[in-house]
Design an enzyme around this catalytic site. Structure first.
Site, short mmCIF file in Angstrom:
data_model
loop_
_atom_site.label_atom_id
_atom_site.label_comp_id
_atom_site.label_asym_id
_atom_site.label_seq_id
_atom_site.Cartn_x
_atom_site.Cartn_y
_atom_site.Cartn_z
N ASN A 109 -1.67 17.10 -8.64
CA ASN A 109 -1.71 16.86 -7.52
C ASN A 109 -2.26 16.65 -6.48
O ASN A 109 -3.12 16.58 -5.52
CB ASN A 109 -0.26 18.08 -7.01
CG ASN A 109 0.62 17.48 -8.11
OD1 ASN A 109 0.99 16.77 -8.34
ND2 ASN A 109 1.40 18.55 -7.76
N THR A 154 -1.94 -14.33 33.93
CA THR A 154 -1.72 -13.70 33.59
C THR A 154 -0.18 -14.46 33.40
O THR A 154 0.24 -15.85 34.02
CB THR A 154 -1.33 -12.11 35.12
OG1 THR A 154 -0.40 -13.71 36.39
CG2 THR A 154 -2.36 -11.78 35.16
N HIS A 155 0.94 -14.49 33.13
CA HIS A 155 2.08 -15.33 32.15
C HIS A 155 2.00 -16.17 31.90
O HIS A 155 2.85 -16.70 32.01
CB HIS A 155 3.11 -15.15 33.42
CG HIS A 155 3.35 -13.91 34.19
ND1 HIS A 155 4.65 -13.01 34.47
CD2 HIS A 155 2.57 -12.65 35.17
CE1 HIS A 155 3.98 -11.17 35.19
NE2 HIS A 155 3.54 -11.96 35.78
N SER A 276 -3.50 -31.90 7.27
CA SER A 276 -2.33 -32.17 7.75
C SER A 276 -2.39 -32.86 5.84
O SER A 276 -2.93 -33.85 6.18
CB SER A 276 -1.67 -32.65 8.42
OG SER A 276 -0.79 -32.81 7.98
N LYS A 282 -4.34 -34.59 11.98
CA LYS A 282 -4.75 -33.01 12.72
C LYS A 282 -5.80 -31.55 12.14
O LYS A 282 -6.69 -32.45 11.20
CB LYS A 282 -3.17 -32.47 12.06
CG LYS A 282 -1.48 -33.01 12.34
CD LYS A 282 -1.56 -32.10 13.55
CE LYS A 282 -1.02 -31.13 13.40
NZ LYS A 282 -0.17 -30.44 13.28
N ASN A 284 -5.92 -28.04 12.20
CA ASN A 284 -4.89 -26.94 12.27
C ASN A 284 -5.52 -25.65 11.90
O ASN A 284 -6.57 -25.19 11.29
CB ASN A 284 -3.73 -26.94 11.43
CG ASN A 284 -2.49 -28.30 10.98
OD1 ASN A 284 -2.93 -28.79 12.47
ND2 ASN A 284 -2.55 -28.31 10.02
N GLU A 289 -3.83 -18.38 12.36
CA GLU A 289 -2.30 -18.26 12.18
C GLU A 289 -2.21 -17.30 11.51
O GLU A 289 -1.19 -16.68 11.12
CB GLU A 289 -1.71 -19.98 11.68
CG GLU A 289 -1.55 -20.22 13.01
CD GLU A 289 -1.02 -22.06 12.57
OE1 GLU A 289 -0.27 -22.11 12.63
OE2 GLU A 289 -1.56 -22.60 12.09
N TYR A 316 4.67 18.25 -3.10
CA TYR A 316 4.28 17.29 -4.03
C TYR A 316 5.84 16.48 -4.61
O TYR A 316 6.67 17.25 -4.74
CB TYR A 316 3.52 16.87 -5.15
CG TYR A 316 3.51 15.39 -5.80
CD1 TYR A 316 2.64 14.68 -5.22
CD2 TYR A 316 4.07 15.58 -7.06
CE1 TYR A 316 2.61 13.93 -5.53
CE2 TYR A 316 3.99 14.05 -7.25
CZ TYR A 316 3.67 13.10 -7.12
OH TYR A 316 3.39 11.89 -7.99
N GLN A 321 4.00 9.18 -4.64
CA GLN A 321 2.55 7.42 -6.02
C GLN A 321 3.37 6.29 -4.79
O GLN A 321 1.98 5.69 -5.68
CB GLN A 321 3.80 7.86 -6.87
CG GLN A 321 2.80 6.62 -7.82
CD GLN A 321 3.43 7.23 -9.18
OE1 GLN A 321 2.38 8.19 -9.83
NE2 GLN A 321 4.30 5.90 -9.89
N LYS A 324 -1.03 4.75 -2.01
CA LYS A 324 -1.31 4.19 -2.68
C LYS A 324 -0.94 3.15 -2.00
O LYS A 324 -1.78 1.71 -1.34
CB LYS A 324 -1.86 4.45 -4.11
CG LYS A 324 -2.53 6.12 -3.90
CD LYS A 324 -2.96 6.50 -4.75
CE LYS A 324 -1.96 7.19 -6.13
NZ LYS A 324 -1.27 8.16 -5.80
N1 ARG Z 1 0.69 9.32 -10.31
C1 ARG Z 1 0.24 9.98 -9.30
C2 ARG Z 1 0.74 10.05 -7.43
O1 ARG Z 1 -0.48 9.04 -7.37
C3 ARG Z 1 -0.63 11.47 -10.04
C4 ARG Z 1 0.77 12.73 -9.25
C5 ARG Z 1 1.33 13.12 -10.66
N2 ARG Z 1 2.13 14.42 -10.14
C6 ARG Z 1 3.13 14.45 -10.08
N3 ARG Z 1 3.29 16.63 -9.78
N4 ARG Z 1 3.96 14.05 -11.25
O2 ARG Z 1 0.99 10.37 -6.94
#
Ligand code: ARG
Length: 459
Positions: A109, A154-155, A276, A282, A284, A289, A316, A321, A324
């Site tokens: 953790n 503007t607008h 295109s 064209k 583009n 975009e 935690y 998880q 990420k």
């Molecule tokens: N893979 C876990 C995460 O990204 C790591 C931490 C895991 N901790 C646990 N108490 N299971 O959060």
């Protein structure tokens, strides 16, 4: 092999195991994970918690693992539970019992909270550099077009005269604030959580400060429960990234408009436009975009992070998880956008004639014409009305304020004289707007100098 094997009588179901695994996302933190473990092991030895030779074996083993991953000799196991598990298991496989001592006084953790902070700090540095490059490209273009008159809107209606340089520098200001927000969020994130353990720290006499400074942090977190359950930093960064995307997508939208036949203020380089499959004429603005479109992903990442964290009890929870994937996607997307966006800006060709023509056609000097009458003593409201009549007359006769005969001017107000043509000349209208922050070319140049100095100091 599971780290938490002892308590269990059965193996984890294959589907549950796959579901639980985060290795596909967190393996990119391998360098940070190993750096954190090396710092932790060195500190454990210094504090007399493990033997010096054990720490050396751990550090050698970890360095070897990193080297082998980087050289391609060692592949990260896609079936591992996460990167922390993978590295620790590999280490123990390679050096034996000493490897089993690495996790003393540590939990995944605080480990994952550390790795993520380290990794995001690195990403912030790269992104900052990209933003600086974009701002610098904007300064170069703006310098070239500091005096190129264009209609300001503007607008989306032609409003008052500005210059292309002034318009570009508006974006430079936004990106400077974006860097400020990133730095700000990064500064708050810059503390080491290691030593917080699972949530309640540890009974070992860890030297948290030593680990923190070893890893380049400015300090340590102050509450072990907070340290392992806080993901504010990811949310703050996702929010800063969302604003970068807001700015990029507004800019992208203008680029799309400007290179349409209706505007033709700019032309994109062939290397940054597409054709295109059916319409041979064209060209583009796909890059612009896509940048506009990808803003949606980043806002989605921010929403995902907010929603994951909302209502989670301390400390935690496995929900975290999910952090990420969202924050990495936000960074990857913004970086990808900037990689293509900056060279696209660098290579645009600017059609100053079309800009000037558009500026001449939109009565954008009407305010200046009214100000001329104010200069002759008329109250602004009366002047405003007289010029309104003139604009209607111009439209009726197919004239602009520059071409309207003086008799017509006089018919609307007796105060008009020949010098009105100078007052409504677009160049003059822009040059006269030299109040600080205004579009007068000398101001724009001053702004560019200021921004260049600022980003010089940010590097
Ligand atoms: N893979 C876990 C995460 O990204 C790591 C931490 C895991 N901790 C646990 N108490 N299971 O959060």
């Amino acid at each position: 092999m599971k780290l938490w094997e002892g308590r269990f009588k059965k193996q984890l179901d294959k589907k549950a195991d796959d579901f639980n695994s985060s290795i596909a996302v967190d393996s990119r933190m391998v360098k940070e994970d190993i750096a954190g473990s090396i710092a932790h092991a060195a500190m454990l030895a210094k504090q007399g918690i493990i033997a010096q030779q054990e720490a050396e074996a751990i550090i050698d083993g970890l360095s070897g693992i990193l080297a082998d991953i980087q050289s391609g000799k060692l592949e990260i196991d896609a079936d591992a539970e996460d990167i922390h598990t993978f590295v620790e298991a590999k280490l123990t496989g390679r050096i034996g019992d000493a490897g089993k001592r690495l996790h003393t006084g540590r939990s995944r953790n605080d480990q994952v909270a550390l790795d993520l902070r380290l990794h995001l700090k690195k990403l912030c540095g790269t992104l900052r550099g990209q933003l600086i490059d974009l701002i610098s490209a904007l300064c170069d273009k703006a310098e070239k077009y500091a005096g190129a008159v264009m209609p300001g809107y503007t607008h989306l209606q032609r409003a008052q005269p500005v210059t292309f340089g002034h318009h570009l520098m508006a974006y430079a200001e936004m990106f400077i604030r974006d860097i400020g927000r990133l730095d700000d969020a990064c500064g708050r994130m810059d503390v080491s959580p290691l030593g917080s353990g699972a949530l309640a720290s540890t009974t070992y006499p860890l030297d948290r400060g030593a680990v923190a400074s070893d890893l380049g942090f400015t300090g340590v977190t102050h509450n072990s429960i907070d340290a392992v359950s806080d993901r504010d930093f990811a949310i703050e960064l996702a929010s800063a990234l969302s604003l970068v995307m807001v700015h990029l997508s507004r800019f992208a939208e203008e680029i799309v408009l400007w290179c349409s036949w209706e505007f033709k203020f700019i032309e994109l380089d062939d290397a940054f436009s597409t054709g295109s499959s059916i319409m041979p004429q064209k060209k583009n603005p796909d890059i612009a975009e896509l940048v506009r479109g990808k803003s949606g992903r980043v806002f989605g990442d921010l929403m995902a992070l907010l929603t994951v964290m909302k209502g989670l009890p301390l400390a935690y929870n496995k929900d975290m998880q999910e952090d990420k994937e969202a924050i990495f996607d936000a960074f990857d997307t913004v970086m990808l956008c900037l990689d293509a966006f900056t060279p696209m800006i660098e290579t645009i060709r600017v059609n100053t004639q079309n800009m000037r023509r558009a500026a001449a056609e939109g009565f954008i000097n009407a305010t200046d014409c009214a100000d001329y009458l104010v200069g002759k003593g008329l109250p602004f409201r009366d002047a405003y009305k007289a010029v309104g009549t003139l604009v209607a007359l111009c439209i009726e006769k197919g004239h602009t304020l520059e071409s309207l005969p003086i008799e017509d001017y006089k018919s609307a107000c007796g105060l008009f004289e020949d010098d009105v043509y100078q007052a409504v000349s677009l160049d003059r209208c822009v040059e006269m707007r030299k109040v600080y922050g205004g579009p007068a070319p000398e101001n724009v140049r001053g702004q560019i100098d200021r921004v260049r100095e600022l980003i010089g100091g940010l590097k």
